[in-house]
Write an enzyme that holds these catalytic residues in place. Structure first.
Site, mmCIF file in Angstrom:
data_model
loop_
_atom_site.group_PDB
_atom_site.id
_atom_site.type_symbol
_atom_site.label_atom_id
_atom_site.label_comp_id
_atom_site.label_asym_id
_atom_site.label_seq_id
_atom_site.Cartn_x
_atom_site.Cartn_y
_atom_site.Cartn_z
ATOM 1 C CE LYS A 180 -2.428 -30.390 34.571
ATOM 2 N NZ LYS A 180 -3.231 -29.278 34.109
ATOM 3 C CE LYS A 213 -1.168 -34.114 28.499
ATOM 4 N NZ LYS A 213 -2.302 -33.409 28.953
ATOM 5 C CE LYS A 242 4.550 -24.364 26.366
ATOM 6 N NZ LYS A 242 5.512 -23.563 25.703
HETATM 7 P P1 TYM Z 1 -4.846 -27.266 27.603
HETATM 8 O O1 TYM Z 1 -4.610 -25.802 27.678
HETATM 9 O O2 TYM Z 1 -3.954 -28.171 28.379
HETATM 10 O O3 TYM Z 1 -4.820 -27.744 26.104
HETATM 11 C C1 TYM Z 1 -5.562 -27.066 25.105
HETATM 12 C C2 TYM Z 1 -6.115 -28.064 24.108
HETATM 13 O O4 TYM Z 1 -5.057 -28.763 23.478
HETATM 14 C C3 TYM Z 1 -5.246 -30.160 23.587
HETATM 15 N N1 TYM Z 1 -3.916 -30.796 23.734
HETATM 16 C C4 TYM Z 1 -3.466 -31.782 22.965
HETATM 17 N N2 TYM Z 1 -4.012 -32.409 21.918
HETATM 18 C C5 TYM Z 1 -3.260 -33.371 21.326
HETATM 19 N N3 TYM Z 1 -2.011 -33.727 21.730
HETATM 20 C C6 TYM Z 1 -1.432 -33.101 22.786
HETATM 21 N N4 TYM Z 1 -0.204 -33.446 23.155
HETATM 22 C C7 TYM Z 1 -2.158 -32.083 23.449
HETATM 23 N N5 TYM Z 1 -1.883 -31.276 24.495
HETATM 24 C C8 TYM Z 1 -2.967 -30.492 24.653
HETATM 25 C C9 TYM Z 1 -6.108 -30.340 24.838
HETATM 26 O O5 TYM Z 1 -6.816 -31.554 24.794
HETATM 27 C C10 TYM Z 1 -7.009 -29.135 24.759
HETATM 28 O O6 TYM Z 1 -8.103 -29.379 23.911
HETATM 29 N N6 TYM Z 1 -8.770 -27.819 30.624
HETATM 30 C C11 TYM Z 1 -8.339 -27.460 29.288
HETATM 31 C C12 TYM Z 1 -8.733 -26.057 28.861
HETATM 32 C C13 TYM Z 1 -10.189 -25.731 28.991
HETATM 33 C C14 TYM Z 1 -11.215 -26.126 28.102
HETATM 34 C C15 TYM Z 1 -12.399 -25.516 28.611
HETATM 35 C C16 TYM Z 1 -11.260 -26.918 26.956
HETATM 36 C C17 TYM Z 1 -10.731 -24.940 29.951
HETATM 37 N N7 TYM Z 1 -12.072 -24.816 29.713
HETATM 38 C C18 TYM Z 1 -13.625 -25.703 28.001
HETATM 39 C C19 TYM Z 1 -12.496 -27.108 26.348
HETATM 40 C C20 TYM Z 1 -13.656 -26.511 26.857
HETATM 41 C C21 TYM Z 1 -6.829 -27.539 29.231
HETATM 42 O O7 TYM Z 1 -6.168 -27.458 30.232
HETATM 43 O O8 TYM Z 1 -6.358 -27.592 27.962
#
Ligand code: TYM
Length: 339
Positions: free
Chosen positions: A119, A202, A205
């Protein structure tokens, strides 16, 4: 500190991205959240604080995105009777523990996180904030304050989970056994849904809109995006992620909605071309997304009820998380606050 409930604890979070959830975070994470409500003591949050780390939205946008995200989680099947749904910023224990965890994390260790490197490389050094660097440590605190046993996430979060395990162990070794060391819960089939225009990356957005299927998009837009998905120059529908990433990704999506193993669904398309596969994927996605969008809209039409549900979730989350921070602060040697 053992978890008080008999049932295993589950915790996960999702960012309140603009517009809507997409097929990646829905199939990679949210669907598992719904399943794991059963038989577990599950805590799920919209990580609104994380939304401030990069390209922060306007205050009005952030409030809107957060509510739309919470409504989508309910529309996807989270049931406030069976899980604790809340907003990260409603539980101050997360940021309170995060500080202690930051003080146990090496600067180099934080700088090596792949998501931070990606990022920051994409947005340019002068726009990278300290918040982006420390964000995985806040995520560590999100998990540890609930003494979570399992964390359902997609593959891209594996490294953050490894950091969580390391910091839990480091705290326990330094100050005595305090935190449960959590396990990632990553379903291999849907752990990485790929971008429809660039099936080596992957779905996300940040990659642009054409390859991302947003669940609240107009069905006509969804159908068009799927029809334009990048495939390959062959004609055979076959699951082979290395040689045929685009086709395999479409089969993964189709199988996930059909609730069948991906290894078996390519038989459905024997003797048919990519057009048939794309039509079947589009039907499956739209059949899910239409009622989902309707449920989301209905929930947003009653903001007072949505806020009430979130307040209820926050009360329970604060109870559990405050106790973990009380114990952790005490173990570190901070003098208890006056009562
Ligand atoms: P975020 O908001 O980017 O994504 C949310 C969840 O979706 C999964 N994900 C995917 N899985 C499969 N294929 C994809 N293309 C794909 N894009 C997103 C992510 O792996 C995630 O599980 N840092 C985290 C949010 C977070 C979190 C936490 C997660 C904050 N605190 C505590 C678990 C526990 C994030 O940015 O996810």
């Amino acid at each position: 500190m053992p978890t008080s409930a008999q049932r295993p604890r589950v915790l996960s979070g999702i960012q309140p991205t603009a517009g809507s959830f997409h097929l990646g975070n829905f199939l990679g994470a949210v669907r598992q959240w719904v399943t794991l409500q059963e038989g577990n003591d599950a805590f799920y949050c919209v990580v609104d604080l994380h939304a401030l780390t990069l390209n922060p939205p306007t205050p009005a946008e952030l409030r809107e995105r957060t509510r739309v995200s919470a409504a989508q989680l309910l529309a996807a099947g989270l049931d406030p009777e069976r899980c604790t749904l809340f907003l990260q910023s409603h539980v101050p224990a997360h940021t309170r523990l995060s500080w202690v965890m930051e003080c146990l994390t090496g600067f180099g260790e934080a700088s090596r996180m792949t998501q931070f490197k990606d990022k920051s490389a994409r947005s340019g050094a002068d726009r990278v904030t300290v918040g982006l660097l420390t964000y995985p440590i806040l995520q560590v605190a999100d998990i540890l304050v609930y003494q979570a046993n399992y964390v359902p996430v997609g593959e891209d979060q594996r490294q953050h989970l490894e950091l969580t395990r390391n910091l839990a162990q480091r705290f326990n070794t330094t100050y005595g056994d305090t935190f449960v060391v959590p396990e990632p819960y990553i379903l291999s089939g849907t752990a990485k849904i790929l971008d429809l225009q660039d099936p080596t990356a992957k779905m996300s957005k940040s990659l642009g809109d054409a390859g991302t299927i947003n669940l609240l998009d107009d069905p006509a837009v969804t159908v068009k995006k799927i029809r334009r998905a990048v495939t390959d120059t062959e004609t055979e529908v076959r699951y082979d992620p290395k040689a045929k990433p685009g086709v395999s990704n479409l089969l993964t999506i189709y199988a996930a909605f059909a609730g069948r193993p991906v290894a078996e669904v390519d038989q459905d398309f024997a003797g048919q071309g990519y057009g048939a596969l794309k039509a079947a994927v589009a039907d499956a996605v739209v059949a899910f997304a239409e009622p989902y969008a309707k449920r989301t809209k209905d929930l947003l039409d009653d903001p007072a009820e949505l806020d009430r549900l979130l307040a209820r979730g926050a009360r329970r989350a604060n109870e559990v998380a405050d106790e973990s921070v009380r114990v952790a602060y005490d173990r570190v040697g901070l003098v208890p606050p006056p009562t």
